[in-house]
Scaffold this active site. Structure first.
Site, PDB file in Angstrom:
ATOM      1  N   GLU A 243       0.798  -0.952   0.181  1.00 38.56           N
ATOM      2  CA  GLU A 243      -0.215  -0.014  -0.013  1.00 38.56           C
ATOM      3  C   GLU A 243       0.849   1.494  -0.205  1.00 38.56           C
ATOM      4  O   GLU A 243       2.223   1.418   0.556  1.00 38.56           O
ATOM      5  CB  GLU A 243      -0.838   0.372   1.272  1.00 38.56           C
ATOM      6  CG  GLU A 243      -0.482   0.533   2.516  1.00 38.56           C
ATOM      7  CD  GLU A 243       0.230  -0.936   3.435  1.00 38.56           C
ATOM      8  OE1 GLU A 243       0.598  -2.159   2.658  1.00 38.56           O
ATOM      9  OE2 GLU A 243       0.791  -0.720   4.484  1.00 38.56           O
ATOM     10  N   HIS A 244       0.890   2.542  -0.448  1.00 40.48           N
ATOM     11  CA  HIS A 244       0.897   3.369  -0.496  1.00 40.48           C
ATOM     12  C   HIS A 244       1.545   4.155   1.036  1.00 40.48           C
ATOM     13  O   HIS A 244       0.366   3.536   2.310  1.00 40.48           O
ATOM     14  CB  HIS A 244      -0.311   4.772  -0.902  1.00 40.48           C
ATOM     15  CG  HIS A 244       0.253   6.114  -1.041  1.00 40.48           C
ATOM     16  ND1 HIS A 244       0.786   6.950   0.126  1.00 40.48           N
ATOM     17  CD2 HIS A 244       1.014   6.689  -1.859  1.00 40.48           C
ATOM     18  CE1 HIS A 244       0.956   7.807  -0.661  1.00 40.48           C
ATOM     19  NE2 HIS A 244       1.351   8.033  -1.887  1.00 40.48           N
ATOM     20  N   PRO A 245       2.187   4.519   1.114  1.00 46.05           N
ATOM     21  CA  PRO A 245       3.008   5.465   3.469  1.00 46.05           C
ATOM     22  C   PRO A 245       1.383   5.876   3.633  1.00 46.05           C
ATOM     23  O   PRO A 245       1.480   5.657   5.442  1.00 46.05           O
ATOM     24  CB  PRO A 245       4.337   5.393   2.639  1.00 46.05           C
ATOM     25  CG  PRO A 245       4.701   4.849   1.393  1.00 46.05           C
ATOM     26  CD  PRO A 245       3.115   5.079   0.910  1.00 46.05           C
TER      27      PRO A 245
END
Ligand SMILES: NC(=[NH2+])NCCC[C@H](N)C(=O)O
Length: 368
Positions: A243-245
């Site tokens: 996932e995106h941070p």
């Protein structure tokens, strides 16, 4: 406005409510779309598209629907007393209602030769439309001041309280696609290794195009054959299912709800797609109906926070309040909260605890 401190937070949340979007929310929705990190295909920062989104949402909330179709239900998190809209989230009744919903499905192929005495397992990604039938929770964007507060959980999970009440409008399978991993320069290593060869556009551009135009270009231009993972860059492989941070906590919360990582990932950035049967979700299993009993705020006993929703389709409201039950199972609400929900004494409301047990992060080995 200044940062809310932990102490003022719950006080401030008292006036926050989830409700269906209205046309008056358009400027706020545009702001939320522009400030989403990263920008979301499902929430394009484009006034015309957002206007259509609102019209479509109003039709969904007010229409008679017997089974899931191309309805989009868009909600906002609002402080109506101050006239502020602080967040938005959408339910797409069917992820691929008109067009297919595209994903890559992780698969394993065996490459074996008895003559050479080799047997290799090779991981592949194959284009799939399997998630098309699922109900999709998407287009989530929140004013950053409220990140990490119970308002964020309310905005994310009030949609489940809505689905729980109108099950015929949604699929039994719910899915959430999380934005995929982007590096410090906001490039997608997966896109650079895969899509870039076919589109010659940056990830940001393609993400935008996918939001404002029809998606048929995906079918036309994306490679039709499975991708062999060993042929991708190591950076691209490392991004698969990551996932995106900025969405780590969101993913964790949905795993705690009962969503499970599926074999599907996003076709552009390889972000994870979590799925589950709705009956497995904590908020579904714990949700209970209670008649309302009005009590002045200062006389309410201390209790765990809960999401509390009214039973009005087009007038849906959901708030966070204390889960304070009388000995006979009535939910004790302050008159202010009852007013926010638009309910009188004796009316039934649906309640589910806001706090979840901690997440179990596992890949579903079954057909999910
Ligand atoms: N990262 C993205 N913008 N992905 C969106 C494209 C694919 C998406 N699953 C769909 O079919 O709608």
């Amino acid at each position: 406005m200044s940062e809310p401190t932990a102490a003022t937070q719950e006080g401030a949340l008292r006036m926050l409510v989830i409700r269906p979007v209205t046309m008056a929310d358009l400027p706020a929705l545009e702001q939320l779309a522009e400030h989403a990190v990263p920008r979301l295909t499902n929430l394009p920062a484009n006034r015309e598209r957002l206007e259509e989104r609102i019209v479509r949402s109003e039709a969904a909330f007010n229409g008679e629907v017997d089974y899931p179709g191309d309805e989009h239900y868009t909600f906002v998190l609002a402080d109506d007393a101050r006239g502020e809209v602080l967040g938005t989230a959408t339910i797409r009744a069917q992820a691929g209602a008109n067009e297919a919903y595209y994903t890559y499905r992780q698969e394993t192929l065996i490459h074996a030769s008895q003559q050479l005495n080799v047997r290799r397992e090779v991981q592949t990604l194959a284009l799939s439309h399997e998630v098309s039938d699922a109900t999709l929770l998407c287009a989530f964007s929140l004013n950053p001041r409220y990140k990490g507060t119970s308002a964020e959980s309310l905005l994310r999970r009030a949609r489940l309280m809505f689905i729980a009440q109108y099950p015929e409008r949604f699929s039994r399978i719910l899915a959430v696609a999380f934005p995929g991993y982007l590096d410090a320069r906001s490039e997608s290593p997966f896109w650079e290794s895969v899509g870039r060869h076919f589109f010659a556009r940056s990830f940001q551009e393609i993400n935008h195009i996918a939001g404002v135009r029809s998606k048929s270009f995906i079918a036309e231009v994306m490679p039709q054959f499975p991708l062999y993972l060993p042929l991708l860059t190591p950076q691209a492989r490392a991004a698969i299912g990551r996932e995106h941070p900025a969405h780590e906590e969101a993913l964790e919360e949905m795993l705690a709800e009962g969503f499970v990582r599926s074999r599907h990932v996003d076709i552009f950035d390889a972000g994870p797609i979590v799925k589950t049967e709705r009956e497995r979700l904590e908020s579904f299993r714990s949700a209970a109906w209670h008649p309302v009993r009005l009590r002045p705020e200062h006389t309410l006993p201390d209790a765990e926070p809960a999401m509390i929703a009214n039973q009005k389709l087009g007038g849906f409201r959901c708030i966070v309040a204390r889960y304070a039950l009388s000995p006979t199972g009535q939910l004790m609400l302050s008159p202010e909260h009852a007013k926010q929900l638009g309910v009188e004494e004796g009316r039934a409301v649906l309640a589910a605890p806001l706090t979840l047990p901690s997440a179990v992060d596992a890949l579903d080995e079954g057909e999910m």
